[in-house]
Design a protein around this motif. Structure first.
Motif, PDB file in Angstrom:
ATOM      1  N   ARG A  85       0.809  -1.222  -0.062  1.00 13.69           N
ATOM      2  CA  ARG A  85       0.003  -0.005  -0.323  1.00 13.69           C
ATOM      3  C   ARG A  85       0.851   1.706  -0.338  1.00 13.69           C
ATOM      4  O   ARG A  85       0.357   2.595  -0.926  1.00 13.69           O
ATOM      5  N   LEU A  86       1.646   0.791   0.684  1.00 12.41           N
ATOM      6  CA  LEU A  86       2.532   2.693   0.539  1.00 12.41           C
ATOM      7  C   LEU A  86       3.099   2.522  -0.342  1.00 12.41           C
ATOM      8  O   LEU A  86       3.967   4.043  -1.046  1.00 12.41           O
ATOM      9  N   GLU A  92       1.497   6.861  -6.883  1.00 15.72           N
ATOM     10  CA  GLU A  92       0.477   8.164  -6.669  1.00 15.72           C
ATOM     11  C   GLU A  92       1.249   9.093  -6.860  1.00 15.72           C
ATOM     12  O   GLU A  92       0.817  10.835  -7.111  1.00 15.72           O
ATOM     13  N   LEU A  93       2.383   9.540  -5.293  1.00 17.13           N
ATOM     14  CA  LEU A  93       2.268  10.699  -5.332  1.00 17.13           C
ATOM     15  C   LEU A  93       3.613  11.358  -6.607  1.00 17.13           C
ATOM     16  O   LEU A  93       3.649  12.165  -6.321  1.00 17.13           O
ATOM     17  N   GLU A  98       4.778  14.974 -10.779  1.00 20.34           N
ATOM     18  CA  GLU A  98       5.397  14.871 -11.882  1.00 20.34           C
ATOM     19  C   GLU A  98       3.995  15.566 -12.905  1.00 20.34           C
ATOM     20  O   GLU A  98       4.999  16.744 -13.178  1.00 20.34           O
ATOM     21  N   SER A  99       3.141  15.856 -12.515  1.00 21.09           N
ATOM     22  CA  SER A  99       1.828  16.290 -13.046  1.00 21.09           C
ATOM     23  C   SER A  99       1.756  18.046 -12.390  1.00 21.09           C
ATOM     24  O   SER A  99       1.875  18.526 -13.346  1.00 21.09           O
ATOM     25  N   LEU A 100       1.911  17.974 -11.467  1.00 20.13           N
ATOM     26  CA  LEU A 100       2.049  19.316 -10.619  1.00 20.13           C
ATOM     27  C   LEU A 100       3.865  20.067 -11.613  1.00 20.13           C
ATOM     28  O   LEU A 100       3.073  21.772 -11.422  1.00 20.13           O
TER      29      LEU A 100
END
Length: 108
Positions: A85-86, A92-93, A98-100
């Motif tokens: 999960r981590l 995801e982060l 990268e998107s930001l």
């Protein structure tokens, strides 16, 4: 090309090795030796039996007990599941970061 059955076998092997990485200190020396001989050396049951000096059936029973023990410990402690999960959350982060970063670069 890996088909569905091969993919399932590979995923199972990865999962078993992950459990072994976490919980091998909780196994006996003999249990570790059987698991390592069979799984890390990629030997057949017969070959592992010869190396270990026990029967093919003995190897099969021992490795099954090792996996039952590892899976039982995982059900209680959930370290492997928590780690997965981590790792997923980190991915995801990283994607969000990268998107930001791209948005910031495009806005300049």
């Amino acid at each position: 090309m890996i088909d569905g059955a091969d993919d399932e076998i590979l995923n199972r092997r990865i999962y078993c090795n992950l459990l072994y990485d976490f919980y091998s200190p909780l196994l006996t020396e003999r249990q570790r030796k059987v698991y390592e001989t069979l799984c890390f050396s990629d030997l057949s049951l017969s070959e592992a039996a010869e190396v270990l000096g026990i029967s093919r059936q003995g190897v099969n029973v021992l490795v099954r007990h090792v996996m039952e023990k590892l899976e039982g410990i995982e059900r209680k402690l959930c370290f492997a599941a928590g780690t997965k999960r981590l790792e997923q959350r980190i991915k995801e982060l990283e994607q969000e970061n990268e998107s930001l970063r791209e948005k910031l670069e495009n806005s300049k």
